[in-house]
Design an enzyme around this catalytic site. Structure first.
Site, PDB file in Angstrom:
ATOM      1  N   CYS A  36      57.250  77.309  49.893  1.00  0.00           N
ATOM      2  CA  CYS A  36      56.524  76.930  51.110  1.00  0.00           C
ATOM      3  C   CYS A  36      57.061  75.562  51.559  1.00  0.00           C
ATOM      4  O   CYS A  36      57.020  74.599  50.797  1.00  0.00           O
ATOM      5  CB  CYS A  36      55.036  76.853  50.823  1.00  0.00           C
ATOM      6  SG  CYS A  36      54.081  76.008  52.095  1.00  0.00           S
ATOM      7  N   ASP A  85      55.808  21.008  50.867  1.00  0.00           N
ATOM      8  CA  ASP A  85      56.385  22.068  50.034  1.00  0.00           C
ATOM      9  C   ASP A  85      57.739  21.652  49.473  1.00  0.00           C
ATOM     10  O   ASP A  85      58.064  21.952  48.325  1.00  0.00           O
ATOM     11  CB  ASP A  85      56.578  23.350  50.863  1.00  0.00           C
ATOM     12  CG  ASP A  85      55.250  24.000  51.189  1.00  0.00           C
ATOM     13  OD1 ASP A  85      54.216  23.500  50.704  1.00  0.00           O
ATOM     14  OD2 ASP A  85      55.251  24.998  51.927  1.00  0.00           O
ATOM     15  N   LEU A 108      28.261  46.486  38.788  1.00  0.00           N
ATOM     16  CA  LEU A 108      27.127  45.892  39.503  1.00  0.00           C
ATOM     17  C   LEU A 108      26.286  47.004  40.104  1.00  0.00           C
ATOM     18  O   LEU A 108      26.828  47.999  40.583  1.00  0.00           O
ATOM     19  CB  LEU A 108      27.626  45.013  40.644  1.00  0.00           C
ATOM     20  CG  LEU A 108      28.103  43.612  40.316  1.00  0.00           C
ATOM     21  CD1 LEU A 108      28.743  42.979  41.544  1.00  0.00           C
ATOM     22  CD2 LEU A 108      26.941  42.753  39.846  1.00  0.00           C
ATOM     23  N   CYS A 155      48.862  80.537  55.408  1.00  0.00           N
ATOM     24  CA  CYS A 155      49.347  79.172  55.257  1.00  0.00           C
ATOM     25  C   CYS A 155      49.948  78.702  56.587  1.00  0.00           C
ATOM     26  O   CYS A 155      50.810  79.377  57.146  1.00  0.00           O
ATOM     27  CB  CYS A 155      50.413  79.113  54.155  1.00  0.00           C
ATOM     28  SG  CYS A 155      51.225  77.508  54.063  1.00  0.00           S
TER      29      CYS A 155
HETATM   30  S1  IVH Z   1      29.498  39.179  39.137  1.00  0.00           S
HETATM   31  C1  IVH Z   1      28.810  42.562  36.425  1.00  0.00           C
HETATM   32  N1  IVH Z   1      30.520  38.430  41.383  1.00  0.00           N
HETATM   33  O1  IVH Z   1      32.429  43.967  41.748  1.00  0.00           O
HETATM   34  C2  IVH Z   1      28.406  41.139  36.372  1.00  0.00           C
HETATM   35  N2  IVH Z   1      31.207  40.518  40.521  1.00  0.00           N
HETATM   36  O2  IVH Z   1      31.414  46.777  42.061  1.00  0.00           O
HETATM   37  C3  IVH Z   1      29.400  40.169  36.713  1.00  0.00           C
HETATM   38  N3  IVH Z   1      32.883  41.670  41.890  1.00  0.00           N
HETATM   39  O3  IVH Z   1      33.466  45.136  38.777  1.00  0.00           O
HETATM   40  C4  IVH Z   1      30.001  40.397  38.023  1.00  0.00           C
HETATM   41  N4  IVH Z   1      33.026  40.132  43.449  1.00  0.00           N
HETATM   42  O4  IVH Z   1      34.086  42.795  39.079  1.00  0.00           O
HETATM   43  C5  IVH Z   1      30.489  39.387  40.463  1.00  0.00           C
HETATM   44  N5  IVH Z   1      31.355  37.573  43.352  1.00  0.00           N
HETATM   45  C6  IVH Z   1      31.331  38.545  42.435  1.00  0.00           C
HETATM   46  C7  IVH Z   1      32.127  39.711  42.548  1.00  0.00           C
HETATM   47  C8  IVH Z   1      32.029  40.686  41.561  1.00  0.00           C
HETATM   48  C9  IVH Z   1      33.475  41.302  43.051  1.00  0.00           C
HETATM   49  C10 IVH Z   1      33.193  42.946  41.208  1.00  0.00           C
HETATM   50  C11 IVH Z   1      32.906  43.025  39.756  1.00  0.00           C
HETATM   51  C12 IVH Z   1      32.505  44.456  39.518  1.00  0.00           C
HETATM   52  C13 IVH Z   1      32.467  45.046  40.860  1.00  0.00           C
HETATM   53  C14 IVH Z   1      31.260  45.931  40.985  1.00  0.00           C
END
Ligand code: IVH
Length: 574
Positions: free
Chosen positions: A429, A39, A89, A411
């Site tokens: 309150c 470092d 997702l 309350c």
């Molecule tokens: S792939 C939507 N990979 O989870 C297609 N997403 O709950 C591309 N997230 O908002 C996403 N880890 O941002 C992908 N390894 C991962 C992830 C991931 C976290 C997030 C993503 C999304 C959220 C959905």
């Protein structure tokens, strides 16, 4: 002393060398996780670069490692349209769902498929755009179509290259997650608590809060990291599979997940998920499941997406962390808006590294419906792995339970008859006054150091603050007389004096006007830059910037005689 004079060409060459060397070490440290120098040696290289650039400002370029020290704070964030929609997702907690997902896709595409597996990181999703290898834009996800431009702040994340290495494509938009490790989160919270500031609820909020700081130097002081997991758009390169694309991103110096894996059978997916679930607490990563994604990019294009999520990916979430304990007491809390909330005090247990002693029971109707009583054995989870919540009562046959709890009619703080589940006594309150003080002192409002939960309680209990406006008349001497220690009194008095001069939008948040949060406060302060202009505006004029409902609340608040003293403080008349 003789100073060896270097020619401009020498200096430019040395600056170039230092930048390359520092970038290389950043890459080894942050991406490969294999530093090759100490470092202190790194710091010396960095100091030399800072000195040379300081002496030759014309040589400073935006992608220099020194430029992570971001520029001046911007007032708010500009809006950015994403290269492609940033979708969400589709998630499940069931293995059967995942199996079905995998089988259905194999059937649809007509062959056995390969999958890429990654942890599902719980942070803040961001888009990064590189043009001609340079980081041009970083943006939050926002509504999926447009996000906030957080480039200045993202540039302070050390793991994020400001320039890509090697033969990077002409244009590359990627997506990743900005995260804070739980260990760093605990340290940050300890430091905030020491300063009397409100700690963050969880690492995700801490990451989001740090990234959305208006002052990039604050972001820089937080040890944020980033993991890249998807390509949103590319010009000048072509990949056929996600694993190939991820390998390329890594070559360009982008930090992809070290836990990234490829699998071809459901058994391997299951093992991966089980392994990460087992190791979840040791990883020093906030993850809430795994993501299973189709590797083949042509297949992805064929499957497409719904308005909400791609059809080629599935999040397989872990079961919420939970544990069994006993309800020791049920108390009723009065919040800032006067709503009474039942809270279970439980025998303390550890869940996912955090010590839990209380769980919310949401509201009086919920308590009534679930009939939870003191002495009950219950299973507790951290919902979204954050707020502890009781999921079920663990009944035992033949057990004798405690008495059923009658919901309060008055309350619990001031004794006023409740109106439904709300105390109508407002700031008369004590509990609501304490909550209002905490809000006034909070980071988003007037950000008063030393005004945390304990101080707010003491201010009200000691009688120093009977009305909100009283806070702003307090001197250090008053505070000591009210039971504060010398140092705490001084810190709080300074915080209060500073708060009196806060910008209008912060005051508007602090006042606790119904419907006025951060965004609306900024809109109002933007359209009516002084309190006098705001107070002089008609409801109709206000409605033009913030809509009729907010306009109504604002007018009502500003013309309520009870608020006169407070408004005098803002005007600087007191
Ligand atoms: S792939 C939507 N990979 O989870 C297609 N997403 O709950 C591309 N997230 O908002 C996403 N880890 O941002 C992908 N390894 C991962 C992830 C991931 C976290 C997030 C993503 C999304 C959220 C959905």
């Amino acid at each position: 002393m003789t100073v060896r004079r270097r020619s401009p060409a020498d200096i430019a060459r040395r600056i170039g060398e230092l930048r390359d060397e520092i970038r290389e070490h950043d890459y080894r440290y942050y991406v490969l996780d294999r530093p090759t120098i100490s470092d202190s040696r790194y710091d010396r290289l960095f100091a030399e670069l800072v000195a040379l650039e300081g002496a030759h400002p014309e040589q400073v370029t935006g992608d220099s490692p020194t430029q992570r020290v971001a520029g001046s704070p911007s007032e708010a964030f500009a809006t950015v349209r994403h290269a492609a929609p940033m979708l969400s997702l589709d998630a499940t907690t069931s293995e059967d769902d995942v199996r079905q997902f995998v089988e259905t896709i194999a059937r649809t595409l007509g062959r056995a498929e390969a999958w890429v597996l990654e942890p599902k990181y719980d942070g803040l999703s961001v888009e990064l755009v590189y043009e001609e290898s340079r980081l041009m834009v970083a943006a939050t996800r926002g509504d999926g179509e447009r996000g906030e431009d957080i480039t200045a702040n993202a540039r302070t994340i050390r793991a994020l290259p400001l320039a890509l290495r090697g033969k990077a494509p002409a244009r590359l938009a990627v997506r990743g997650e900005v995260i804070l490790r739980p260990s760093a989160f605990r340290e940050l919270n300890a430091a905030l608590a020491k300063e009397g500031q409100v700690p963050f609820a969880n690492p995700r909020n801490a990451a989001a809060g740090s990234l959305r700081q208006l002052d990039p130097s604050i972001t820089k002081a937080r040890p944020l990291e980033i993991v890249i997991y998807d390509v949103l758009g590319v010009e000048g390169a072509k990949w056929t599979s996600a694993s190939q694309a991820m390998a390329a991103l890594r070559e360009f110096g982008l930090p992809t997940s070290p836990l990234h894996q490829r699998a071809t059978a459901i058994e391997a997916i299951r093992d991966y998920q089980a392994d990460l679930a087992d190791r979840r607490d040791e990883l020093d990563l906030e993850i809430d499941g795994v993501v299973v994604k189709l590797d083949d990019l042509t297949g992805r294009a064929k499957l497409g997406a719904t308005a909400h999520h791609p059809r080629w990916a599935r999040a397989w979430k872990f079961a919420p962390r939970g544990a069994e304990t006993v309800i020791e007491d049920i108390r009723f809390q009065v919040g800032r808006s006067g709503v009474v909330t039942p809270v279970a005090v439980v025998r303390p247990i550890a869940i996912g590294g955090a010590q839990i002693g209380r769980a919310t029971l949401h509201n009086l109707a919920e308590l009534e419906r679930r009939d939870l009583r003191v002495g009950d054995r219950v299973r507790l989870v951290r919902a979204g792995d954050v707020i502890p919540e009781i999921v079920e009562r663990l009944a035992r046959s033949g057990e004798r339970r405690g008495p059923k709890l009658a919901p309060p009619r008055e309350c619990p703080s001031c004794g006023t008859a409740l109106d439904g589940d709300r105390c109508p006594n407002r700031l008369a309150c004590p509990a609501q006054l304490v909550a209002a003080l905490r809000h006034v002192g909070s980071r988003g409002a007037l950000d008063i150091r030393g005004l945390g939960a304990v101080a707010a309680e003491r201010l009200v209990a000691s009688g120093l603050v009977k009305r909100l406006a009283d806070l702003f008349d307090l001197t250090a001497g008053d505070l000591v007389r009210g039971g504060f220690g010398e140092a705490a009194a001084r810190q709080l008095a300074i915080g209060i004096a500073r708060a009196r001069k806060a910008e209008l939008h912060r005051w508007l948040i602090a006042l606790g006007i119904p419907r006025v949060g951060g965004r609306v406060a900024r809109l109002l302060a933007g359209a009516f830059p002084t309190l006098d202009k705001l107070a002089a505006a008609s409801e109709r004029e206000l409605a033009e910037s913030v809509g009729p409902a907010v306009a109504h609340e604002v007018v009502r608040f500003l013309h309520d005689r009870a608020n006169r003293r407070l408004l005098e403080v803002i005007r600087g008349e007191r």
